[in-house]
Each structure stands twice: as C-alpha cells, then as structure tokens.
Design an enzyme around this catalytic site. Structure first.
Site, PDB file in Angstrom:
ATOM      1  N   GLY A  55     -18.929   7.539   0.545  1.00 22.15           N
ATOM      2  CA  GLY A  55     -20.133   7.493   1.380  1.00 22.15           C
ATOM      3  C   GLY A  55     -20.380   6.115   1.969  1.00 22.15           C
ATOM      4  O   GLY A  55     -21.018   5.977   3.004  1.00 22.15           O
ATOM      5  N   GLU A  66       0.855  -1.196   0.000  1.00 22.03           N
ATOM      6  CA  GLU A  66       0.000   0.000   0.000  1.00 22.03           C
ATOM      7  C   GLU A  66       0.886   1.239   0.000  1.00 22.03           C
ATOM      8  O   GLU A  66       1.699   1.433   0.886  1.00 22.03           O
ATOM      9  CB  GLU A  66      -0.916  -0.010   1.233  1.00 22.03           C
ATOM     10  CG  GLU A  66      -1.670   1.279   1.483  1.00 22.03           C
ATOM     11  CD  GLU A  66      -2.458   1.791   0.276  1.00 22.03           C
ATOM     12  OE1 GLU A  66      -3.319   1.061  -0.235  1.00 22.03           O
ATOM     13  OE2 GLU A  66      -2.190   2.938  -0.172  1.00 22.03           O
ATOM     14  N   ALA A  78     -20.267   0.838  -6.466  1.00 24.01           N
ATOM     15  CA  ALA A  78     -18.795   0.785  -6.483  1.00 24.01           C
ATOM     16  C   ALA A  78     -18.235  -0.041  -5.333  1.00 24.01           C
ATOM     17  O   ALA A  78     -17.345  -0.866  -5.544  1.00 24.01           O
ATOM     18  CB  ALA A  78     -18.215   2.188  -6.431  1.00 24.01           C
ATOM     19  N   ARG A 121     -26.283   9.456 -12.504  1.00 24.00           N
ATOM     20  CA  ARG A 121     -25.307  10.458 -12.071  1.00 24.00           C
ATOM     21  C   ARG A 121     -24.779  11.328 -13.211  1.00 24.00           C
ATOM     22  O   ARG A 121     -24.505  12.511 -13.017  1.00 24.00           O
ATOM     23  CB  ARG A 121     -24.127   9.768 -11.371  1.00 24.00           C
ATOM     24  CG  ARG A 121     -24.515   9.306  -9.992  1.00 24.00           C
ATOM     25  CD  ARG A 121     -23.327   8.796  -9.232  1.00 24.00           C
ATOM     26  NE  ARG A 121     -23.722   8.509  -7.858  1.00 24.00           N
ATOM     27  CZ  ARG A 121     -22.936   7.980  -6.949  1.00 24.00           C
ATOM     28  NH1 ARG A 121     -21.692   7.668  -7.255  1.00 24.00           N
ATOM     29  NH2 ARG A 121     -23.367   7.764  -5.722  1.00 24.00           N
ATOM     30  N   GLU A 180     -11.896  -0.615  -8.666  1.00 23.54           N
ATOM     31  CA  GLU A 180     -11.932   0.475  -9.648  1.00 23.54           C
ATOM     32  C   GLU A 180     -10.841   0.384 -10.711  1.00 23.54           C
ATOM     33  O   GLU A 180     -10.931   1.027 -11.756  1.00 23.54           O
ATOM     34  CB  GLU A 180     -11.868   1.826  -8.911  1.00 23.54           C
ATOM     35  CG  GLU A 180     -12.415   2.971  -9.745  1.00 23.54           C
ATOM     36  CD  GLU A 180     -12.418   4.298  -9.010  1.00 23.54           C
ATOM     37  OE1 GLU A 180     -12.440   4.305  -7.761  1.00 23.54           O
ATOM     38  OE2 GLU A 180     -12.383   5.334  -9.703  1.00 23.54           O
ATOM     39  N   ASN A 208      -9.709   5.075  -1.462  1.00 24.97           N
ATOM     40  CA  ASN A 208     -10.940   5.854  -1.638  1.00 24.97           C
ATOM     41  C   ASN A 208     -12.125   5.205  -0.944  1.00 24.97           C
ATOM     42  O   ASN A 208     -13.074   5.884  -0.558  1.00 24.97           O
ATOM     43  CB  ASN A 208     -11.272   5.997  -3.128  1.00 24.97           C
ATOM     44  CG  ASN A 208     -10.480   7.109  -3.762  1.00 24.97           C
ATOM     45  OD1 ASN A 208     -10.111   8.077  -3.105  1.00 24.97           O
ATOM     46  ND2 ASN A 208     -10.197   6.970  -5.034  1.00 24.97           N
TER      47      ASN A 208
END
Ligand code: ADP
Length: 638
Positions: free
Chosen positions: A178, A165, A621, A463, A606, A173
């Site tokens: 959210g 990492e 996601a 979106r 992603e 992210n």
C-alpha cells in the site's frame, strides 16, 4: 545503469517470414479481445497482416506496475518475434501473461487464422556456463525499498554500487504494498484529538518501565504530554518517542527498543530526503489499518509503494549515480575472507545472460536487503509460532513469489544470529483468491461485518487482533463496508490502488447497491442486522464517543452517514510480513551468534528481525526498509 531488459525490435519482414501460409479466409485487419488478468480485464489489440501477427498492443489494463511491465516489453515482442502464443510467461506475472496470450489467440481466430499454427514451441537459448567477476565498493542484494534506499545513499557518497536483483524488475514487495509510511509530527494538523485517543496516551504513560530506555521514553513523552495539555492543544498529539512507545507495546515489548527508537527518530529525515528527490507526499496523514495512530503518510503522485521505487530509479538515472542494477540475477552465497564479508556469488537466472555465474567483489561491504519469506510456504510453516502452522499453500499472501527468505539462508551460513523468526503477520484484509491488498473499495479499516451483518472487532486494533477476529468468521471471510463517497475511487473509475472498479465489481468479490438492504441481498449478508450495524456506526461518527467495538475515533474515510451507493468487499487475511530475521544493531550491522558484529555485512528491511516484535504496526514496514537501508549505507561508506 539498468540493463538486461533488452526489448527485441521486430521487423515486419521477419514476422511475415515466420508466418503461417496464407489462409483463404483470413483477413488483414485490427482485432480486439479481452481476457481477465490478475487485477481485471486486459484489452488487447492485434494487427494481422499477410496471415501474420504484425503488432500487439495493450489498449487497457489494471495490472500491477512494475510486476506486469515485462509482459509489454518482453512477452509481447516475443509473441511477435516467434509468431507464437506459446512463449514463456513472465515469472511473477503469470496471470497477466496468460490473459494476454489468450486474448491474442482469440484475435488470431477472429481473423480467420488457425490458432494451432500460432502455438509453435519457441526455441530455447542454451544457458551460459562462464563466470564473470564484477567489482564495486558496495554490493546490495535486493532491489526493493531497503536495497534502493541504500543504493542511493551509498552512490551519493561517491561509492560504486552493484545491486543484485533476482526478479526481472526492481521493486520487490515494496512496489506492491500500500505504500503507507508512519511518521510523527507531519501532515497531522487537520486531525483533532479525541477522548479515546487521550486515554490511549495516558494508558501508555501509566505503564511500568521495563528497561532504562523505556523509562527514558516514558519520561520524554510525559513531558511532551504535559506541555501539550498546558497549551490546551486540540490538534492530535504525537512525537517520535510516542510512536516508539506505541510500536514497542504493539509488538508485546519483544522488539529491540533501541531499534524501534532509531526507526521512529529517522522517519522524518527520510521523508524529507524523499521529497528532495521528487516524491510528493499527500498533505494529510490518515490512520491505515493496524497503524494505531493517525500518522500514516502516502504519496500524492503514486497509488502504491511503487512510488518509492520509481522515485529512486528516476533519481539514479537523472543524476547518473554510479549504481548498476543486475536484474534476473540471484545471489546465492556471501564470500568471506579472514572473517570479513567481501563479496557475493550470484547467477543470472533469466534474460540474455541466463546461466552465467558472477563473483561480485565488495570493497567496503555487502548489504542484505532481500526482504522476507512470506511466499515460502515451507519456511513460514517451519518457523510459525502464531498461527498453529496453518500457513499452508491455501493461505493467500500479499507477497510477490520472490519473497522466499534467501537472505536468511545466506546470512545463516556466515553465522548470523536469527531473531524472532516465529512471528509472521497476516494482513487482515486481503483478496480471498490472490491475497492482494489492492482489490477493495474503501479503506482497510472501514467497518468489517460478517455474513450476519454484525461487527465483531474494533477495526483500528492491532493487525494480529484483526486477523484473528477475521479468521474466526465463517470460512475466514468477512466484508469491508464503504460508501461511494468514501471508497477512494478516482475520476478514471479506479480504486486507491489503480484497479478498475468495474473489474472489481465484475469479479463478484465486491458488491455495489444504492441501499444497504439491497447491498445485503446482493452480498448474502443479513439485511436487518447490516442496517442496524451501520445505524450504530453513524451515531458514533456523529457523537465521536461510544462505539460499540471501542474505536477511539471515526476517521473521515470511514464515514457511512452520507448516503449510498454502498460497497461490500469480500476479504480474508493473507500472509503479509515476516517480523523475524537477521539480527542487526542500530548501525544496521549484522550480529553473529556470539553477539559480535560480522565485519563487512549489513542488513536492512524485512530480512532483519527485532524491529517489530510479535506484531508489526501497519505502515511501519516501508519506513523500516527505507530508514535502515539509508543507515546501513551511511555506516558502510564511512
Ligand atoms: P524490503 O521491503 O525489505 O526492501 P522487498 O521485498 O521490497 O523488501 O525487496 C526485496 C528484494 O530482494 C526483492 O526485489 C527480491 O526479489 C530481492 N531478492 C530476494 N532474494 C534475492 C536473491 N537471492 N538475490 C537477489 N535478489 C533477491
């Protein structure tokens, strides 16, 4: 084991020995000051003893966990150790770092000490130059949602896992999003089916099949719909197949439908697995912005996506799973032997091992889980096909600075096929300064009004539709309107993301007033129009049909008919998700340019492409990352 965050214990004696000479006017004592960080004011308390900084404490803040945590465990100990506010800011938490340094400086001056004596340059450690070899069964690049989901699955199967990492913390992210999670047939029993929603189902079923799988899914949903109607059900209709059809349609049928269906079939299992390891779900699903259907689930015990990360990390620790997370370690290259990916070359970019190179051997394989490229301005403008290449530096992003597309570059070099790279999602409602999603009062799909006090879009739309409509308003700015009862403010006065409401209001980006007229005046909105707009909205909420913008339902969290006070939060779209990436199959194996599997290489989250098409459905996601992380590990350990 998680390491490399060693916090230096600092003795008072060392602090005193490094301190400036006694000042005639300085007073020992405890001083407080505050400065504005990323999310609001940071209140700092500094203890001054014998003209030296003896202790620094954060008394109160709203900064983002885990991104800003290193300011507590690294920056503050460094300030005390070196008796200087000129210590290095924490990468990714620069605003928090500067605020702390500023507040500490103010306390030093309040104590009557000369600040210049506490601005000494800090000695820099020479970078290491050696190379270390590490061995594991599974090597995962990226400790976000996909990476940690994969790590837990592989470790539970008894495999030794190393996660590389590049940030100084795990989470990516996923930890700052959210955190909503779409899944059909769960936590929906409180939702009544509306006429508008019935039309949506029927519209999807009336579509002409575009492929065999499309035909199969339409047939399955038709049967489910028939059974539902025969039973005269009134609770919301849903199923994994319907979720797949809606998702595919919303990406303009460009995604690989087999990947979409794999996703929607597995969300329920992943939710159950998360629950088993300590994650607590709220018992009521909602419809988050761009989610298209009320199947968005969230944590009851966490405020954002960090809940997934903290749950995985706690579980790894509690069960002593064989997972090592190498923080501040950037993967640079995949190692290929005889056509098979067998490891990763990496380098420590921070911490005590800074500069050290690593060769990390992977007996079973490597999983790319590096996230997207939303924070890479050059890359997003090079690939963008949706926004006229206007995603430059001034366009904010919800992403951490680490979302730079490294995995795409590494995969490209081993001949991986990249798909749908041109489709980049803007989050419709971001903070105009920081791009963050966390700085608002109310749901992201509460009604939007422009300065003219008028609505201009159906806020439950896709979106991309919302982002385009929002950008078309003057300066790309608009307001989200909510009422105090529905603004999701907790008993501690913090919003749904944990940010203090008083800080949000003090920032001048959100306004509060008892009446709509007063709110309009404060925010610079046409008052008469705002009153009329809200009146019409309330009528729709009461009747359930006939919304002027065509919304199929007025969700509970969006009501404005219970009186003030009201809030208006200024927002703009910000770069959120890169839909394209490395091509995978339903086993999460990476596909090369000739359409063949690259042995030993898997990808999830992603960094992959083909799961969302032109537009990612809101709340798909996190499921994408967690489901395919799990699938990648499951297949790899076989
Ligand atoms: P996802 O949702 O797909 O899991 P996240 O953004 O949550 O994506 O996580 C991706 C993680 O990968 C981030 O923590 C990011 O810092 C990390 N990462 C990106 N590039 C590299 C790299 N070259 N080496 C190591 N980690 C990386």
């Amino acid at each position: 084991m998680i390491h490399k965050l060693s916090v230096l214990a600092v003795s008072a004696a060392l602090a005193a020995s490094l301190a400036a000479p006694m000042s005639a006017f300085a007073k020992d004592g405890v001083y407080t000051a505050s400065a504005v960080g990323r999310n609001g004011s940071i209140n700092v308390q500094v203890t001054i003893k014998n003209d030296a900084i003896a202790d620094v404490k954060i008394v109160d803040w709203s900064e983002t966990h885990p991104v800003a945590d290193l300011t507590k465990t690294k920056l503050i100990p460094d300030i005390i150790k070196y008796q200087s506010v000129d210590v290095d800011a924490i990468s990714g938490a620069t605003l928090s770092s500067f605020a702390i340094k500023q507040a500490v400086g103010e306390c030093i001056e309040k104590a009557g000490l000369s600040l210049s004596k506490f601005e000494k340059a800090v000695p820099q450690k020479a970078a290491l130059t050696d190379t270390k070899t590490l061995d594991a069964d599974v090597v995962i690049i990226g400790a976000g949602g996909a990476g940690l989901s994969a790590a837990v699955t592989a470790a539970e199967a008894g495999k030794k896992v190393i996660v590389l990492e590049k940030n100084g913390f795990a989470g990516g992210n996923t930890s700052v999003c959210g955190g909503c999670f779409n899944s059909a047939n769960i936590h929906q029993s409180h939702i009544k089916m509306t006429e508008g929603q019935r039309k949506i189902v029927e519209g999807i079923l009336a579509e002409k099949p575009k492929s065999d799988l499309h035909k199969e899914l339409i047939a399955k949903v038709s049967k489910q719909w028939k059974d539902y109607n025969a039973k005269k059900e009134t609770v919301l209709f849903d199923s994994p197949e319907f979720h797949a059809l809606q998702t595919w349609k919303s990406g303009d049928y460009k995604a690989d439908l087999s990947l979409v269906y794999t996703l929607t079939q597995n969300t329920g299992n992943v939710m159950k697995q998360l629950e088993k390891i300590g994650f607590v779900w709220r018992d009521k699903a909602t419809q988050f912005v761009g989610a298209l259907w009320p199947r968005s689930n969230r944590a009851a015990n966490f405020k954002s996506g960090v809940g997934y990360i903290d749950t995985f990390l706690a579980y790894i620790k509690e069960k002593n799973l064989p997972v090592t997370i190498e923080l501040s370690t950037k993967a640079n290259e995949l190692i290929v032997k005889n056509g098979r990916v067998v490891g990763v070359k990496a380098q420590a970019i921070g911490g005590d091992e800074k500069g050290r190179k690593y060769v990390v051997n992977a007996k079973k394989g490597v999983i790319l889980a590096t996230g997207g490229f939303g924070a890479n301005v050059e890359m997003r403008n090079a690939y963008d096909e949706l926004w006229d290449k206007k995603l430059g530096k001034t366009t904010p992003t919800t992403n951490l600075p680490s979302a730079t597309g490294d995995g795409i570059d590494m995969a490209k070099k081993v001949d991986a096929n990249l798909v749908q790279m041109g489709w980049i999602q803007l989050f419709p409602a971001g903070d105009p300064q920081t791009g963050a999603t966390s700085f608002k009062l109310g749901e992201n799909s509460c009604i939007y009004v422009n300065r003219d006090g008028k609505r201009y879009v159906n806020e439950s739309e896709r979106r991309d539709v919302l982002a385009k409509a929002n950008l078309a308003q003057k300066d790309g700015l608009f307001f989200v309107i909510s009422s105090a009862k529905r603004a999701l403010i907790d008993k501690d006065g913090r919003n749904a993301y944990g940010v203090k409401v008083e800080d949000i209001l003090a920032s001048g980006k959100s306004y509060k007033a008892d009446t709509l007229e007063e709110l309009a005046k404060k925010a610079g909105i046409n008052a008469a129009n705002l009153v009329e707009t809200v009146k019409k909205w309330n009528e729709f909420c009461k009747k359930g049909t006939g919304d002027e913008m065509g919304r199929p339902t007025c969700m509970d969290d969006h009501r404005l008919d219970e009186g003030g006070p009201y809030y208006a939060t200024l927002m703009t779209p910000s770069v959120h998700h890169t839909m394209g990436g490395v091509q995978i199959n339903t086993k999460a194996q990476v596909i090369n340019k000739s359409g063949k599997v690259i042995p030993g290489l898997y990808a999830a989250g992603e960094v992959t492409g083909g799961i969302h098409g032109t537009n990612r459905v809101g709340c798909n996601a996190v499921p994408d990352a967690l489901v395919f992380g799990h699938i990648a590990a499951e297949n790899l350990v076989k």
